[in-house]
Design a protein around this motif. Structure first.
Motif, PDB file in Angstrom:
ATOM      1  N   ASP A  87       1.225  51.212  59.242  1.00 54.23           N
ATOM      2  CA  ASP A  87       1.622  50.732  57.923  1.00 54.23           C
ATOM      3  C   ASP A  87       1.093  51.747  56.913  1.00 54.23           C
ATOM      4  O   ASP A  87      -0.108  51.716  56.588  1.00 54.23           O
ATOM      5  N   PRO A  88       1.918  52.677  56.455  1.00 57.02           N
ATOM      6  CA  PRO A  88       1.408  53.707  55.538  1.00 57.02           C
ATOM      7  C   PRO A  88       0.972  53.103  54.211  1.00 57.02           C
ATOM      8  O   PRO A  88       1.686  52.269  53.647  1.00 57.02           O
TER       9      PRO A  88
ATOM     10  N   THR B  27      10.815  48.296  63.451  1.00 52.32           N
ATOM     11  CA  THR B  27      10.422  46.959  62.973  1.00 52.32           C
ATOM     12  C   THR B  27       8.906  46.791  63.097  1.00 52.32           C
ATOM     13  O   THR B  27       8.246  47.447  63.899  1.00 52.32           O
ATOM     14  N   GLY B  28       8.379  45.904  62.256  1.00 57.01           N
ATOM     15  CA  GLY B  28       6.953  45.580  62.309  1.00 57.01           C
ATOM     16  C   GLY B  28       6.119  46.461  61.419  1.00 57.01           C
ATOM     17  O   GLY B  28       4.930  46.224  61.229  1.00 57.01           O
ATOM     18  N   ARG B  29       6.720  47.536  60.852  1.00 61.85           N
ATOM     19  CA  ARG B  29       5.932  48.399  59.966  1.00 61.85           C
ATOM     20  C   ARG B  29       6.152  47.961  58.521  1.00 61.85           C
ATOM     21  O   ARG B  29       7.249  47.538  58.130  1.00 61.85           O
TER      22      ARG B  29
ATOM     23  N   ASP C 190      15.904  44.064  52.088  1.00 62.08           N
ATOM     24  CA  ASP C 190      15.509  44.329  53.482  1.00 62.08           C
ATOM     25  C   ASP C 190      14.358  45.323  53.597  1.00 62.08           C
ATOM     26  O   ASP C 190      13.909  45.629  54.675  1.00 62.08           O
ATOM     27  N   LEU C 191      13.893  45.839  52.480  1.00 65.30           N
ATOM     28  CA  LEU C 191      12.886  46.900  52.579  1.00 65.30           C
ATOM     29  C   LEU C 191      11.515  46.327  52.904  1.00 65.30           C
ATOM     30  O   LEU C 191      11.028  45.461  52.171  1.00 65.30           O
ATOM     31  N   PRO C 192      10.882  46.811  53.957  1.00 62.26           N
ATOM     32  CA  PRO C 192       9.524  46.342  54.311  1.00 62.26           C
ATOM     33  C   PRO C 192       8.496  47.019  53.416  1.00 62.26           C
ATOM     34  O   PRO C 192       7.852  47.993  53.795  1.00 62.26           O
ATOM     35  N   LEU C 193       8.384  46.529  52.182  1.00 70.27           N
ATOM     36  CA  LEU C 193       7.627  47.260  51.160  1.00 70.27           C
ATOM     37  C   LEU C 193       6.818  46.295  50.317  1.00 70.27           C
ATOM     38  O   LEU C 193       7.343  45.297  49.821  1.00 70.27           O
ATOM     39  N   ILE C 194       5.539  46.611  50.162  1.00 67.82           N
ATOM     40  CA  ILE C 194       4.684  45.807  49.295  1.00 67.82           C
ATOM     41  C   ILE C 194       4.114  46.708  48.212  1.00 67.82           C
ATOM     42  O   ILE C 194       3.585  47.792  48.513  1.00 67.82           O
TER      43      ILE C 194
ATOM     44  N   ALA D  40       2.173  38.126  51.232  1.00 69.37           N
ATOM     45  CA  ALA D  40       3.219  39.074  50.863  1.00 69.37           C
ATOM     46  C   ALA D  40       3.778  39.767  52.096  1.00 69.37           C
ATOM     47  O   ALA D  40       4.991  39.949  52.227  1.00 69.37           O
ATOM     48  N   ARG D  41       2.898  40.126  53.031  1.00 73.55           N
ATOM     49  CA  ARG D  41       3.367  40.791  54.252  1.00 73.55           C
ATOM     50  C   ARG D  41       4.282  39.875  55.034  1.00 73.55           C
ATOM     51  O   ARG D  41       5.323  40.294  55.534  1.00 73.55           O
ATOM     52  N   ALA D  42       3.952  38.609  55.068  1.00 73.07           N
ATOM     53  CA  ALA D  42       4.761  37.642  55.840  1.00 73.07           C
ATOM     54  C   ALA D  42       6.160  37.523  55.260  1.00 73.07           C
ATOM     55  O   ALA D  42       7.127  37.227  55.956  1.00 73.07           O
ATOM     56  N   PHE D  43       6.298  37.844  53.960  1.00 68.30           N
ATOM     57  CA  PHE D  43       7.612  37.657  53.335  1.00 68.30           C
ATOM     58  C   PHE D  43       8.637  38.592  53.950  1.00 68.30           C
ATOM     59  O   PHE D  43       9.786  38.237  54.156  1.00 68.30           O
ATOM     60  N   GLY D  44       8.236  39.829  54.177  1.00 70.55           N
ATOM     61  CA  GLY D  44       9.135  40.749  54.888  1.00 70.55           C
ATOM     62  C   GLY D  44       9.954  41.640  53.994  1.00 70.55           C
ATOM     63  O   GLY D  44      10.319  42.744  54.354  1.00 70.55           O
ATOM     64  N   GLY D  45      10.246  41.252  52.783  1.00 67.62           N
ATOM     65  CA  GLY D  45      11.039  42.121  51.892  1.00 67.62           C
ATOM     66  C   GLY D  45      10.142  42.699  50.807  1.00 67.62           C
ATOM     67  O   GLY D  45       8.924  42.529  50.841  1.00 67.62           O
ATOM     68  N   PRO D  46      10.714  43.377  49.828  1.00 65.66           N
ATOM     69  CA  PRO D  46       9.881  43.971  48.763  1.00 65.66           C
ATOM     70  C   PRO D  46       9.163  42.886  47.953  1.00 65.66           C
ATOM     71  O   PRO D  46       9.811  41.921  47.514  1.00 65.66           O
TER      72      PRO D  46
END
Ligand SMILES: Cc1ncc(C[n+]2csc(CCOP(=O)(O)OP(=O)(O)O)c2C)c(N)n1
Ligand SMILES: CC(=O)[C@@H](O)[C@H](O)COP(=O)(O)O
Ligand SMILES: [Mg+2]
Length: 633
Positions: A65-66, A136-138, A166-170, A268-274
């Motif tokens: 997770d960068p 997935t998962g990152r 759909d972006l896996p971004l926090i 927030a991570r559990a949400f999955g999107g931005p």
């Protein structure tokens, strides 16, 4: 043994019990203060992100997770938690730890550029790549300060991110209410609305309590918040702002409440999107000399006494000279107004602001806006002076070219920290301005050699009515005045010699050119040293003077490509003057961090090195000298 000593990687942070974290935070703060007191560095920003960074490395799994740090000056804690605590004594020293993330140091360090407001764009691209590659998962995590959020690029990125569910971004907004000074603008007032009302504590408590109970993000949470606590709707203005952009929002979170920050990040991570996680922190938290430092909360102090927080006295600097002169000019001309891009104190405009409070504009970290707003001020009949660090002008090149110069507007840009700056590494050296600005029609560039010339040239710049001008000068102590011994057109002759070598010294390079000339004398090589004062446009008096000499040498504290040296060579070539031109300056590469004098010595910008180089060049071009042992150095 302390806890921090046992932390060699983020896995070690994740293995700690929650009960151990306050002690880890305390040890980190102790190391930050004790270490930065010796080396100098970004103490305030890093004291403010201790709990946040611990939580980041407990919730996310770097480097899978960068974790991206905008500007990067607040990544010291990240470095400590990724195995580099033991090296902190080398911070910002040659060969030691960089003051910013460094790919060469660690796989956990992703982006190195210390120009603000870029992290969300990097994150947008990274998250798209991860999605497209099906990784997935990152999750990509971008930490951005409230100051960096005042930069336009951040909003360009948010505009793109908002459209992508759909972006896996926090995005973690590290909101301490300050850049150096209190953060300005409408955004800041939204963000600071949390702090202004007496119900701010209620909002924090309410969010913390409800974070576990309701769908944290999106309409249900928003409705729940507003349905249940109508009265604090105005407090949550930031949420409204981000939600109106179509971005999910978690917060506000007390950034020094370890449990609350961790819980918010997990949600927030559990949400999955931005998702935006809005974290409220205090710059300098946990060290009272920083917390109470009213100028900038110890944003970037030099070495200091860790007990008292007292910094070592600083020499009279180029910035001090500018600061005094702009106030004097402001008294003479009421049409002079000044603009800073969130760096009122560092660029030396604090005194101007105090003297003329209605003639100063802090635009936030928004150099592009600064230049075009200055164009507007000039169109409105005022005389704007935009004070920046040289490297940050890069960002506003098109605005200077097309919004200012195209209209021949009398905007003055002062570039502090021009040339080698050193401590802050590659992206802070002011090594590009003399090159990129060469192509701007009608733009004049002045490079003062000392304090007196800075005062003179600033006065000449504000008097130019038919186009923009730039006055550039270096970091640190200002040189003692170097008086001319004659004139060559509008140029100052600093040393007259026989027509062997014509040494053209741009700005602060005058001192080492005079040193070199004295050493050359001892070798039987005579050098004339001239200071153009205005390095663009060049004075054509240089042409006949060059024609009389065997060699022209141009020395500039700028990258060697496309600067003053190339301009001189082009002018002589166009005039069919066939005399060799050599340029000495900064090699066209990204320089590692070290102190300015050390780097100047390393790249050969010293009197001794110049003398040796010139002697060798003359010898190669004048065989007669080869027989004369005195000609060798
Ligand atoms: C384009 C650009 N302009 C100016 C700077 C100088 N600068 C470095 S840090 C900083 C303030 C950053 O404020 P914020 O993002 O809120 O971070 P904080 O220091 O509060 O943690 C500024 C203006 C920069 N790095 N980049
Ligand atoms: C991170 C940043 O861009 C500034 O804080 C920079 O460190 C300024 O350094 P000096 O003011 O010491 O030159
Ligand atoms: Mg801030």
């Amino acid at each position: 043994m302390g806890i921090l000593e046992t932390v060699k990687s983020p896995q070690d942070v994740r293995r700690l019990d929650a009960g151990e974290l306050p002690r880890l935070a305390a040890e980190i703060r102790d190391l930050l203060v004790s270490s930065v007191a010796k080396t100098g560095g970004h103490l305030g920003p890093n004291l403010g992100v201790v709990e946040l960074t611990i939580a980041l490395h407990r919730v996310f799994e770097s480097p899978r997770d960068p974790i991206l740090f905008d500007t990067g000056h607040q990544a010291y804690v990240h470095k400590m938690l990724t195995g580099r605590a033991g090296d902190f004594g080398t911070l910002r020293q040659e060969g030691g730890l960089s003051g910013y993330p460094s790919q060469a140091e660690s796989e956990h360090d992703v982006i190195e550029n210390s120009h603000a407001s870029t992290a969300l764009s990097y994150a947008d691209g990274l998250a798209k790549a991860i999605t497209l590659r099906g990784e997935t998962g990152r999750t990509v995590v971008a930490v951005i300060g409230d100051g960096a959020l005042t930069g336009g690029m951040a909003w360009e990125a948010l505009n793109n991110i908002a459209g992508r569910k759909d972006l896996p971004l926090i995005i973690v907004v590290n909101d301490n209410g300050r850049s150096y000074s209190p953060t300005i603008g409408g955004l800041a007032s939204h963000l600071s609305s949390l702090r202004m009302t007496q119900k701010y504590e209620d909002a924090l408590e309410f969010v913390k309590e409800n974070l576990a109970k309701v769908p944290v993000v999106g309409a249900p949470f928003y409705d729940a918040l507003h349905g249940v606590k109508k009265g604090i709707k105005d407090i949550l203005a930031p949420q409204v702002m981000f939600e109106d952009l179509g971005l999910k929002y978690v917060g506000p979170i007390d950034g020094h409440d370890q449990e609350a920050v961790e819980a918010a990040l997990r949600k927030a991570r559990a949400f999955g999107g931005p998702v935006i996680v809005h974290v409220l922190t205090h710059k300098g938290h946990g060290y009272s000399p920083a917390e109470n430092h009213d100028e900038d909360c110890f944003h970037g102090p030099g070495p200091f006494d860790p007990i008292t927080g007292e910094e070592r006295p600083k020499p009279h600097s180029w910035t001090n000279v500018f600061s005094e002169e702009i106030v004097r000019l402001g008294a003479q001309r009421r049409d002079i107004v000044a603009i800073t891009a969130a760096m009122l104190y560092p660029v030396g405009l604090a005194e101007f602001a105090e003297a003329y409070p209605d003639r100063i504009y802090d635009v936030g970290i928004a150099e592009q806006h600064a230049l075009t707003s200055a164009a507007g001020l000039a169109l409105g009949g005022l005389r704007p002076v935009v004070a920046l660090y040289a490297t940050f002008l890069n960002r506003a090149f098109d605005q200077l070219l097309m919004d200012v110069a195209l209209h021949r507007l009398p905007v003055v840009v002062t570039l502090d920290r021009s040339g080698v700056t050193g401590d802050d590494g590659a992206s802070h050296n002011g090594m590009w301005d003399l090159s990129i600005l060469q192509v701007i029609p009608g733009l004049s560039i002045a490079a003062p050699r000392d304090a007196r010339r800075l005062r003179e040239l600033l006065g000449e710049a504000v008097a130019i009515d038919d186009g923009p001008s730039v006055v550039r000068y270096p970091k640190g102590a200002v040189a003692g005045d170097i008086e001319a011994v004659g004139k060559l057109g509008t140029m100052d002759v600093l040393r007259s010699g026989e027509p062997d070598v014509l040494l053209v010294a741009a700005g602060s390079m005058a001192e080492i050119c005079l040193d070199a000339a004295a050493l050359l004398d001892a070798q039987g090589i005579s050098a004339t040293v001239v200071d153009p004062r205005w390095v663009k446009p060049l004075d054509e008096a240089l042409i006949p003077a060059a024609a009389e000499h065997k060699l022209v040498v141009v020395v500039e504290d700028n990258g060697r490509v496309g600067g003053v040296g190339d301009a001189v060579a082009r002018m002589l070539r166009d005039a069919d003057v066939d005399v060799p031109v050599r340029t000495y300056g900064i090699p066209q590469r990204f320089l590692d961090h070290a102190k300015r004098p050390k780097i100047l010595a390393e790249i050969g910008l010293t009197g001794q090195d110049l003398a040796r180089e010139i002697t060798e060049t003359v010898a190669r071009r004048s065989p007669a000298l080869e027989d004369d042992p005195a000609g060798q150095v």
